[in-house]
Design a protein around this motif. Structure first.
Motif, mmCIF file in Angstrom:
data_model
loop_
_atom_site.group_PDB
_atom_site.id
_atom_site.type_symbol
_atom_site.label_atom_id
_atom_site.label_comp_id
_atom_site.label_asym_id
_atom_site.label_seq_id
_atom_site.Cartn_x
_atom_site.Cartn_y
_atom_site.Cartn_z
ATOM 1 N N UNK A 133 14.198 11.256 -11.507
ATOM 2 C CA UNK A 133 14.151 11.571 -12.938
ATOM 3 C C UNK A 133 14.646 10.409 -13.784
ATOM 4 N N UNK A 134 15.463 9.519 -13.203
ATOM 5 C CA UNK A 134 15.891 8.355 -13.974
ATOM 6 C C UNK A 134 14.707 7.464 -14.307
ATOM 7 N N UNK A 135 13.784 7.318 -13.368
ATOM 8 C CA UNK A 135 12.571 6.551 -13.649
ATOM 9 C C UNK A 135 11.765 7.218 -14.758
ATOM 10 N N UNK A 136 11.695 8.550 -14.730
ATOM 11 C CA UNK A 136 11.009 9.275 -15.802
ATOM 12 C C UNK A 136 11.718 9.067 -17.139
ATOM 13 N N UNK A 189 18.571 12.126 -17.411
ATOM 14 C CA UNK A 189 18.782 10.741 -17.019
ATOM 15 C C UNK A 189 19.913 10.102 -17.793
ATOM 16 N N UNK A 190 20.014 8.799 -17.664
ATOM 17 C CA UNK A 190 21.009 8.004 -18.384
ATOM 18 C C UNK A 190 20.272 6.992 -19.243
ATOM 19 N N UNK A 191 20.627 6.920 -20.510
ATOM 20 C CA UNK A 191 20.019 5.932 -21.403
ATOM 21 C C UNK A 191 20.434 4.535 -20.941
ATOM 22 N N UNK A 192 19.451 3.734 -20.563
ATOM 23 C CA UNK A 192 19.712 2.368 -20.107
ATOM 24 C C UNK A 192 19.016 1.379 -21.041
ATOM 25 N N UNK A 193 19.134 1.625 -22.307
ATOM 26 C CA UNK A 193 18.511 0.808 -23.349
ATOM 27 C C UNK A 193 19.545 0.609 -24.451
ATOM 28 N N UNK A 194 19.874 -0.627 -24.748
ATOM 29 C CA UNK A 194 20.956 -0.910 -25.694
ATOM 30 C C UNK A 194 20.633 -0.379 -27.081
ATOM 31 N N UNK A 195 19.411 -0.549 -27.549
ATOM 32 C CA UNK A 195 19.077 -0.109 -28.905
ATOM 33 C C UNK A 195 19.166 1.408 -29.028
ATOM 34 N N UNK A 196 18.685 2.123 -28.043
ATOM 35 C CA UNK A 196 18.785 3.580 -28.125
ATOM 36 C C UNK A 196 20.242 4.012 -28.014
ATOM 37 N N UNK A 341 27.878 6.252 -7.340
ATOM 38 C CA UNK A 341 27.303 6.541 -8.658
ATOM 39 C C UNK A 341 27.182 8.045 -8.850
ATOM 40 N N UNK A 342 27.338 8.516 -10.063
ATOM 41 C CA UNK A 342 27.169 9.949 -10.333
ATOM 42 C C UNK A 342 25.684 10.195 -10.582
ATOM 43 N N UNK A 343 24.935 10.171 -9.489
ATOM 44 C CA UNK A 343 23.483 10.241 -9.568
ATOM 45 C C UNK A 343 23.020 11.647 -9.923
ATOM 46 N N UNK A 344 21.864 11.712 -10.543
ATOM 47 C CA UNK A 344 21.361 12.977 -11.069
ATOM 48 C C UNK A 344 20.090 13.441 -10.373
ATOM 49 N N UNK A 345 19.421 12.545 -9.644
ATOM 50 C CA UNK A 345 18.171 12.901 -8.987
ATOM 51 C C UNK A 345 17.898 11.906 -7.875
ATOM 52 N N UNK A 346 16.892 12.215 -7.077
ATOM 53 C CA UNK A 346 16.569 11.385 -5.916
ATOM 54 C C UNK A 346 15.070 11.438 -5.669
ATOM 55 N N UNK A 347 14.472 10.271 -5.510
ATOM 56 C CA UNK A 347 13.077 10.213 -5.062
ATOM 57 C C UNK A 347 13.104 10.428 -3.550
ATOM 58 N N UNK A 348 13.026 11.683 -3.155
ATOM 59 C CA UNK A 348 13.229 12.040 -1.755
ATOM 60 C C UNK A 348 12.126 11.458 -0.883
#
Length: 615
Positions: A133-136, A189-196, A341-348
């Protein structure tokens, strides 16, 4: 997207960003999508009858039918694949193959304004629990950034400051804050964008200083979504002096809030934008059934339930060894405070599919060790992402043991393993340096992102080798001294707060790095996914113990211990570049030549040296 080049309409594959406590799956979903196969999917999802997705081979075996040739996608092919997957999901949200493929593509390819997809389909993909879901999230935010009205708000922020952008956001709240795709991205997910991040922190500040804005339903509902984002990132967002003063003036009547008082609920909501629930509520068991507003009640109930389950798991963990080494104790303290890491999902992976991946490193005879039941150790498992991935990959017959110094980290892993229905994995507290106390031996040992946190990484490696059966397989991940030069130099930065920095000092230092010019060496840290969570940033830039290694050190240790080198785990383009540089080498190459290659290409092992070896 952050850290990846964008080339219209879709970027070519870049270097994959391996996780410190796991490895990114090299899924067959990342193989070539030929124009013929693109047409086949288009016919299935666009031109076919309504029942096509349910009954056709396209629905049943999308990955096998369409992605068989091991060649990277071109930009147009990737763009077409993402487009078709998203429209497939928009048409039929219960399309797991399309969701999995979409997430796989978004792990490697980046958006720009020309990319076409269905926002409805992308949002539908978030409903699947066994995909990344982080990729999403990254894909959704990149898509939204390129299009009005979000693009207009961000343009306002760049031109007039982020407070002005936040004001625009709240004035158009009915449209902007209700966007379902935006909300799904922040929740999952986690916002990984500085502007957002700048936009969200400015909005948070505006709500705190002008709490009357919470009277509007779209605003308070979005504020609860923002609380979920803060929980996801460990409350890494920076608060300025004015915000801290205002927070100090907030006096929340906890009893009234829990009994449903709306005013107390509003104050608690504001406070929860800046600190986790347990810091306000304490450790006493609480029920949130009457909390108002309902959106806040839902977030609070979910988090309290998860905390109770984690505490129960932590209390029940067996302890395999003592922890007596001083550095081990310091590392344990860090990860107890900030599980990573406090991960939230996994591409199993495909169940039992690890052997297929490992065929690129080992012969059939060597892989006989994992035929049928086998014993696997994940040493330094952290929060269990790598352990869960491996337990699925080695198959149900594998007996997988995950050990770590930190009980809270392991408890989180156990919680996630249960959520993903992984039954062949157990967690236990233990120190690699004292594994001899257990007497256990293993067919496979994986130790990724761990040994370089010891005073002597090779002492830990020796301890693991003593637990590996003859002919056993080992996956090792070690920081590269060459690629970690920027991180190592941070200790000389006048702003660096030191490895013992508290959370406020961490946030302040991180904010200073974001405010620096893009050409500053330290600004390069913003290209790491770890930069965007509190535990990740501490692990990245403020670790209590770090000792990177070099390839010559690895070579000499392996020679002295009689270990066979079976190759680095690297993107295909890097392996091709090595083959071009040393055309006379057979795979997996030699460590001497890899050292020469790294010196010419010092970013090769930016994540770490990740490689297989055999005893």
């Amino acid at each position: 997207m952050t850290g990846r080049p964008v080339m219209p309409p879709f970027s070519a594959p870049g270097a994959s960003e391996a996780k410190r406590r796991g490895r990114r799956e090299r899924s067959p979903m990342l193989w070539v999508w030929s124009s013929l196969r693109c047409q086949k999917l288009r016919d299935c999802v666009v031109d076919g009858p309504n029942d096509t997705l349910t009954t056709s081979p396209c629905k049943r075996s999308l990955g096998r039918e369409l992605l068989k040739v091991n060649v990277p996608l071109t930009g147009p092919e990737a763009a077409e694949a993402v487009k078709q997957c998203s429209y497939a999901l928009a048409s039929r949200p219960d399309f797991p193959e399309a969701a999995r493929l979409l997430a796989s593509l978004l792990q490697r390819y980046a958006f720009n304004v020309e990319t076409d997809l269905s926002p409805r389909g992308l949002q539908a993909a978030f409903a699947f629990k066994n995909i990344d879901r982080q990729a999403l999230c990254n894909g959704a935010l990149a898509f939204l950034k390129c299009r009005p009205p979000r693009a207009d708000v961000l343009a306002r922020g760049r031109a007039d400051g982020w407070d002005a952008a936040a004001a625009l956001l709240t004035r158009k709240g009915a449209r902007l804050l209700r966007d379902r795709l935006f909300r799904s991205a922040l929740i999952h997910g986690v916002v990984a964008d500085i502007e957002i991040e700048f936009l969200l922190t400015a909005l948070r500040r505006r709500l705190l200083l002008s709490p009357m804005l919470l009277a509007a339903r779209p605003v308070y509902e979005f504020a609860c979504v923002l609380i979920r984002q803060c929980l996801n990132n460990g409350y890494v967002f920076f608060a300025d002096e004015e915000e801290r003063l205002r927070l100090g003036e907030l006096n929340v009547d906890i009893d009234a809030m829990l009994e449903g008082d709306a005013a107390a609920g509003g104050d608690f909501l504001l406070l929860s934008l800046y600190r986790p629930f347990h810091e306000t509520l304490g450790q006493e068991a609480r029920t949130a059934d009457q909390v108002s507003p309902q959106a806040l009640r839902a977030v609070l109930r979910d988090e309290l339930a998860a905390r109770r389950m984690e505490a129960a798991y932590a209390d029940s963990l067996p302890r395999l060894t003592a922890i007596t080494d001083e550095i081990s104790r310091q590392v344990a303290d860090q990860y107890t405070h900030d599980p990573y890491p406090r991960w939230l999902s996994l591409q199993a992976p495909q169940p039992g599919g690890a052997k297929d991946h490992m065929r690129g490193h080992f012969s059939a005879d060597a892989l006989a060790a994992i035929d049928g039941p086998c014993d696997v150790l994940i040493a330094g498992a952290g929060t269990g992402r790598q352990a869960v991935h491996s337990a699925i990959g080695y198959g149900a017959a594998a007996r997988v043991l995950a050990i770590d110094l930190s009980a809270p980290s392991l408890a989180y892993g156990a919680l996630m393993a249960e959520a993903l229905e992984v039954a062949n994995l157990r967690f236990a507290i233990g120190d690699i340096l004292r594994l001899y106390e257990t007497g256990d031996h293993f067919d496979v040992i994986e130790c990724v992102g761990v040994l370089h946190h010891m005073v002597d990484p090779f002492e830990g490696w020796r301890a693991l080798l003593d637990r590996l059966r003859p002919g056993g397989l080992m996956l090792i991940g070690l920081y590269s001294a060459l690629s970690r030069r920027v991180i190592q130099a941070l200790s000389e930065d006048p702003d660096w707060p030191g490895s013992k920095a508290d959370d406020d000092a961490l946030r302040a230092y991180r904010q200073k790095l974001m405010d620096r010019a893009s050409g500053d060496d330290a600004f390069a840290l913003t290209g790491s996914v770890d930069f965007f969570t509190k535990s990740g940033f501490r692990d990245l830039a403020l670790h209590v113990s770090e000792r990177p290694c070099t390839i010559p050190e690895i070579r000499d240790f392996m020679a002295a211990r009689g270990l066979e080198f079976h190759g680095f785990s690297l993107p295909d383009e890097t392996l091709r570049a090595y083959a071009d540089a040393f055309p006379g080498d057979e795979a997996p190459g030699t460590l001497d030549h890899w050292w020469a290659f790294e010196q010419e290409n010092p970013q090769t092992f930016n994540s770490m040296y990740l490689f297989w070896c055999r005893k």
